[in-house]
Design a protein around this motif. Structure first.
Motif, PDB file in Angstrom:
ATOM      1  N   HIS A   1      54.325  69.325   0.878  1.00 32.07           N
ATOM      2  CA  HIS A   1      52.891  69.503   0.639  1.00 32.07           C
ATOM      3  C   HIS A   1      52.047  68.403   1.290  1.00 32.07           C
ATOM      4  O   HIS A   1      50.892  68.216   0.920  1.00 32.07           O
ATOM      5  N   ARG A   2      52.592  67.706   2.275  1.00 33.31           N
ATOM      6  CA  ARG A   2      51.811  66.690   2.987  1.00 33.31           C
ATOM      7  C   ARG A   2      50.607  67.349   3.680  1.00 33.31           C
ATOM      8  O   ARG A   2      50.567  68.565   3.885  1.00 33.31           O
ATOM      9  N   SER A   3      49.662  66.519   4.059  1.00 35.48           N
ATOM     10  CA  SER A   3      48.451  67.022   4.710  1.00 35.48           C
ATOM     11  C   SER A   3      48.780  67.822   5.959  1.00 35.48           C
ATOM     12  O   SER A   3      49.595  67.405   6.787  1.00 35.48           O
ATOM     13  N   GLN A   4      48.127  68.956   6.097  1.00 34.28           N
ATOM     14  CA  GLN A   4      48.283  69.785   7.289  1.00 34.28           C
ATOM     15  C   GLN A   4      47.198  69.504   8.328  1.00 34.28           C
ATOM     16  O   GLN A   4      47.123  70.200   9.344  1.00 34.28           O
ATOM     17  N   HIS A   5      46.385  68.492   8.071  1.00 33.00           N
ATOM     18  CA  HIS A   5      45.264  68.208   8.962  1.00 33.00           C
ATOM     19  C   HIS A   5      45.288  66.737   9.368  1.00 33.00           C
ATOM     20  O   HIS A   5      45.153  65.847   8.522  1.00 33.00           O
ATOM     21  N   ALA A   6      45.459  66.484  10.633  1.00 27.10           N
ATOM     22  CA  ALA A   6      45.479  65.108  11.140  1.00 27.10           C
ATOM     23  C   ALA A   6      44.163  64.410  10.829  1.00 27.10           C
ATOM     24  O   ALA A   6      43.083  65.000  10.945  1.00 27.10           O
ATOM     25  N   GLY A   7      44.280  63.145  10.417  1.00 27.61           N
ATOM     26  CA  GLY A   7      43.085  62.362  10.153  1.00 27.61           C
ATOM     27  C   GLY A   7      42.428  62.630   8.820  1.00 27.61           C
ATOM     28  O   GLY A   7      41.328  62.122   8.554  1.00 27.61           O
ATOM     29  N   ARG A   8      43.098  63.393   7.950  1.00 29.03           N
ATOM     30  CA  ARG A   8      42.576  63.663   6.607  1.00 29.03           C
ATOM     31  C   ARG A   8      43.727  63.599   5.617  1.00 29.03           C
ATOM     32  O   ARG A   8      44.809  64.131   5.879  1.00 29.03           O
ATOM     33  N   MET A   9      43.475  62.961   4.472  1.00 29.68           N
ATOM     34  CA  MET A   9      44.554  62.813   3.484  1.00 29.68           C
ATOM     35  C   MET A   9      43.973  62.593   2.090  1.00 29.68           C
ATOM     36  O   MET A   9      42.993  61.857   1.925  1.00 29.68           O
ATOM     37  N   HIS A  10      44.592  63.210   1.100  1.00 22.42           N
ATOM     38  CA  HIS A  10      44.262  62.923  -0.292  1.00 22.42           C
ATOM     39  C   HIS A  10      45.040  61.673  -0.702  1.00 22.42           C
ATOM     40  O   HIS A  10      46.081  61.740  -1.340  1.00 22.42           O
TER      41      HIS A  10
ATOM     42  N   ILE B   1      37.517  56.464 -17.628  1.00 20.10           N
ATOM     43  CA  ILE B   1      38.815  56.018 -18.137  1.00 20.10           C
ATOM     44  C   ILE B   1      39.869  56.174 -17.049  1.00 20.10           C
ATOM     45  O   ILE B   1      39.781  57.079 -16.202  1.00 20.10           O
ATOM     46  N   LEU B   2      40.860  55.284 -17.050  1.00 17.03           N
ATOM     47  CA  LEU B   2      41.957  55.331 -16.086  1.00 17.03           C
ATOM     48  C   LEU B   2      43.193  55.910 -16.751  1.00 17.03           C
ATOM     49  O   LEU B   2      43.523  55.566 -17.893  1.00 17.03           O
ATOM     50  N   ILE B   3      43.905  56.771 -16.029  1.00 15.43           N
ATOM     51  CA  ILE B   3      45.136  57.401 -16.513  1.00 15.43           C
ATOM     52  C   ILE B   3      46.295  56.935 -15.639  1.00 15.43           C
ATOM     53  O   ILE B   3      46.163  56.850 -14.416  1.00 15.43           O
ATOM     54  N   GLY B   4      47.426  56.628 -16.260  1.00 15.50           N
ATOM     55  CA  GLY B   4      48.565  56.127 -15.508  1.00 15.50           C
ATOM     56  C   GLY B   4      49.108  57.137 -14.515  1.00 15.50           C
ATOM     57  O   GLY B   4      49.287  58.316 -14.836  1.00 15.50           O
ATOM     58  N   ASN B   5      49.377  56.658 -13.297  1.00 17.27           N
ATOM     59  CA  ASN B   5      49.981  57.496 -12.262  1.00 17.27           C
ATOM     60  C   ASN B   5      51.444  57.134 -12.029  1.00 17.27           C
ATOM     61  O   ASN B   5      52.105  57.693 -11.174  1.00 17.27           O
ATOM     62  N   GLY B   6      51.957  56.163 -12.791  1.00 16.75           N
ATOM     63  CA  GLY B   6      53.379  55.849 -12.726  1.00 16.75           C
ATOM     64  C   GLY B   6      53.708  54.689 -11.819  1.00 16.75           C
ATOM     65  O   GLY B   6      52.939  54.302 -10.940  1.00 16.75           O
ATOM     66  N   GLY B   7      54.883  54.132 -12.039  1.00 17.17           N
ATOM     67  CA  GLY B   7      55.334  52.997 -11.251  1.00 17.17           C
ATOM     68  C   GLY B   7      56.392  53.353 -10.237  1.00 17.17           C
ATOM     69  O   GLY B   7      56.790  52.517  -9.430  1.00 17.17           O
ATOM     70  N   ASP B   8      56.850  54.596 -10.251  1.00 18.78           N
ATOM     71  CA  ASP B   8      57.887  55.019  -9.320  1.00 18.78           C
ATOM     72  C   ASP B   8      57.290  55.970  -8.296  1.00 18.78           C
ATOM     73  O   ASP B   8      56.718  55.556  -7.305  1.00 18.78           O
ATOM     74  N   GLU B   9      57.378  57.270  -8.603  1.00 17.19           N
ATOM     75  CA  GLU B   9      56.847  58.258  -7.667  1.00 17.19           C
ATOM     76  C   GLU B   9      55.364  58.019  -7.382  1.00 17.19           C
ATOM     77  O   GLU B   9      54.901  58.150  -6.252  1.00 17.19           O
ATOM     78  N   GLY B  10      54.607  57.660  -8.423  1.00 18.29           N
ATOM     79  CA  GLY B  10      53.187  57.446  -8.238  1.00 18.29           C
ATOM     80  C   GLY B  10      52.820  55.982  -8.110  1.00 18.29           C
ATOM     81  O   GLY B  10      51.680  55.607  -8.331  1.00 18.29           O
ATOM     82  N   GLY B  11      53.784  55.140  -7.785  1.00 14.87           N
ATOM     83  CA  GLY B  11      53.541  53.710  -7.786  1.00 14.87           C
ATOM     84  C   GLY B  11      52.805  53.185  -6.575  1.00 14.87           C
ATOM     85  O   GLY B  11      52.314  52.062  -6.597  1.00 14.87           O
ATOM     86  N   CYS B  12      52.736  53.963  -5.505  1.00 17.81           N
ATOM     87  CA  CYS B  12      52.056  53.509  -4.292  1.00 17.81           C
ATOM     88  C   CYS B  12      50.555  53.420  -4.543  1.00 17.81           C
ATOM     89  O   CYS B  12      49.962  54.312  -5.151  1.00 17.81           O
ATOM     90  N   GLU B  13      49.944  52.356  -4.089  1.00 19.35           N
ATOM     91  CA  GLU B  13      48.514  52.173  -4.299  1.00 19.35           C
ATOM     92  C   GLU B  13      47.698  53.252  -3.587  1.00 19.35           C
ATOM     93  O   GLU B  13      48.118  53.818  -2.577  1.00 19.35           O
ATOM     94  N   VAL B  14      46.510  53.494  -4.125  1.00 21.29           N
ATOM     95  CA  VAL B  14      45.593  54.438  -3.494  1.00 21.29           C
ATOM     96  C   VAL B  14      45.140  53.898  -2.140  1.00 21.29           C
ATOM     97  O   VAL B  14      45.251  52.710  -1.860  1.00 21.29           O
ATOM     98  N   HIS B  15      44.662  54.796  -1.303  1.00 23.11           N
ATOM     99  CA  HIS B  15      44.194  54.487   0.052  1.00 23.11           C
ATOM    100  C   HIS B  15      45.340  53.983   0.937  1.00 23.11           C
ATOM    101  O   HIS B  15      45.111  53.289   1.927  1.00 23.11           O
ATOM    102  N   ASN B  16      46.552  54.354   0.580  1.00 27.73           N
ATOM    103  CA  ASN B  16      47.738  54.005   1.349  1.00 27.73           C
ATOM    104  C   ASN B  16      48.299  55.299   1.945  1.00 27.73           C
ATOM    105  O   ASN B  16      48.321  56.327   1.260  1.00 27.73           O
ATOM    106  N   PRO B  17      48.776  55.290   3.205  1.00 27.04           N
ATOM    107  CA  PRO B  17      49.272  56.531   3.816  1.00 27.04           C
ATOM    108  C   PRO B  17      50.499  57.110   3.137  1.00 27.04           C
ATOM    109  O   PRO B  17      50.858  58.266   3.395  1.00 27.04           O
ATOM    110  N   GLY B  18      51.163  56.345   2.249  1.00 25.53           N
ATOM    111  CA  GLY B  18      52.318  56.855   1.526  1.00 25.53           C
ATOM    112  C   GLY B  18      52.015  57.299   0.111  1.00 25.53           C
ATOM    113  O   GLY B  18      52.923  57.674  -0.643  1.00 25.53           O
ATOM    114  N   TYR B  19      50.737  57.331  -0.268  1.00 24.35           N
ATOM    115  CA  TYR B  19      50.359  57.675  -1.640  1.00 24.35           C
ATOM    116  C   TYR B  19      50.549  59.171  -1.918  1.00 24.35           C
ATOM    117  O   TYR B  19      50.380  60.014  -1.044  1.00 24.35           O
TER     118      TYR B  19
END
Length: 391
Positions: free
Chosen positions: A91-100, A347-365
């Motif tokens: 389910h990775r981005s199908q559009h170059a230069g755009r990413m959630h 409010i902030l909700i936990g995204n996890g320390g494993d699968e969701g552990g990568c920081e936001v605005h990172n290409p591996g998030y």
């Protein structure tokens, strides 16, 4: 133990499918045509009233139950970031230069999940507005919705927002009363010198040297003009000048960002940037034109509403899993525009320390799908608690 509503758990696979589809088709701010269309279609399928085009590509879904005039707003952001994704899953981005890369796909999905549940159960008395906002990532989507009459058309006694937090375990929440996230601004410093041959600097005015002095001097703004008990950041993130090895350019441009938790501090930083840049440029024989734009005001949680939504979260995950004195966040969030108009909390909700552990605005998030039913449950409980039936 988390008490996720079993009726939401029953369609958890649908939530995952929706989220991954949105993730694979990211859209930038004010370009969320596909995402907005999907949101509107699903809201209509659930039985919500739907209004589109609020703040250009924003969507508002509404459910009204009974005759209670009270109303609450729940907000999710929809836009992606202008960056390439490094993940290789299906389910990775199908559009170059755009990413959630910030989890807005997850935020949108959790609010859709709550709308599906509440439209089916209708176990409340009043009105809930599901606010799907475009262009949170620095393009002014919240301000656009507010200026487009969001709270005139959809009055709310309170409005709530949510964001995922990597490194915070799934099943945990974090919040704080008062200022929680910094206000943010952007600046451009246009420096004009006098071009010359690189071998004859005495015949020109070097805008690169002027820029270097400005960069150094701006480091004193926070350390020497802002009170130590306040917080602020100035980061010069771009410098553009010249395109030849042997030419002293005519102009140079510095760009960057400023952050602070109080409007007064933001105003002081703005004034100091303008004064320092202009003064240094003039002292070295050049000119500097500075533009500082406040993109977001500080995000300030209403103390009563922060306590209240913290109580709702604690009813789901237990008090030990709700940090009510969470860290200040130097990043900005334009939900602050909505909180300036209507009391509420973020409010902030936990995204996890494993699968969701990568920081936001990172290409591996990637957003952690395990948090989807919990976020949908939180929103459902907010509505059922706020607009509880009084039979």
């Amino acid at each position: 133990m988390m008490t996720i509503d079993p009726r939401i758990t029953a369609f958890a696979d649908d939530l995952t499918a929706w989220r991954r589809d949105i993730h694979a088709h990211p859209e930038l701010g004010f370009e969320e045509e596909r995402t907005s269309r999907i949101v509107a279609e699903k809201l209509r399928q659930f039985g919500c009233e739907v209004t589109t085009g609020i703040g250009r590509t924003g969507v508002v879904g509404t459910i009204r139950v009974g005759n209670n005039p009270r109303a609450v707003g729940l907000r999710a952001d929809m836009d992606a970031l202008p960056m390439d994704e490094a993940n290789t899953f299906a389910h990775r981005s199908q559009h170059a230069g755009r990413m959630h890369a910030c989890g807005h796909d997850g935020h949108t999905t959790m609010l859709l999940g709550a709308a599906r549940y509440l439209a089916a159960t209708r176990n409340f008395d009043g009105t809930v507005h599901f606010i799907f906002q475009p262009a949170e990532e620095g393009r002014g989507g919240a301000e656009a919705m507010v200026k487009d009459g969001l709270f005139d058309k959809f009055p709310c006694e309170a409005v709530f927002g949510l964001h995922n937090r990597p490194k915070l375990e799934v099943g945990k929440f974090q919040i704080r009363s008062g200022p929680m996230m910094a206000g943010g601004g952007l600046f451009d410093i246009h420096i004009k010198g006098k071009g010359a041959h690189g071998a004859r600097p005495e015949s020109g005015v070097d805008p690169v040297v002027i820029g270097g002095h400005i960069i150094t001097a701006l480091q004193t703004v926070i350390s020497r003009t802002i009170a130590p008990i306040d917080s602020g950041v100035i980061s010069i993130t771009q410098m553009h000048a010249g395109d030849a090895y042997n030419v002293i350019p005519e102009t140079a441009v510095l760009r960057g960002t400023v952050r602070a938790f109080r409007k007064e501090v933001m105003a002081t930083i703005k004034q100091k940037i303008e004064r320092i840049a202009g003064g240094i440029a003039a002292s070295l024989g050049g000119e500097a034109r500075t533009e500082v734009r406040v993109a977001f005001p500080p995000l300030v949680n209403d103390p009563t509403e922060a306590q209240w939504i913290g109580d709702v979260a604690a009813s789901i995950v237990g008090e030990d899993n709700v940090n009510r004195n969470g860290n200040y966040v130097m990043a900005s969030e334009d939900f602050s525009y909505m909180l300036e108009k209507v009391p509420g909390a973020f409010i902030l909700i936990g995204n996890g320390g494993d699968e969701g552990g990568c920081e936001v605005h990172n290409p591996g998030y990637d957003f952690n799908d395990a948090a989807l039913p919990l976020g949908a449950t939180l929103w459902a409980r907010v509505v059922e608690a706020r607009l509880a039936r009084r039979d």
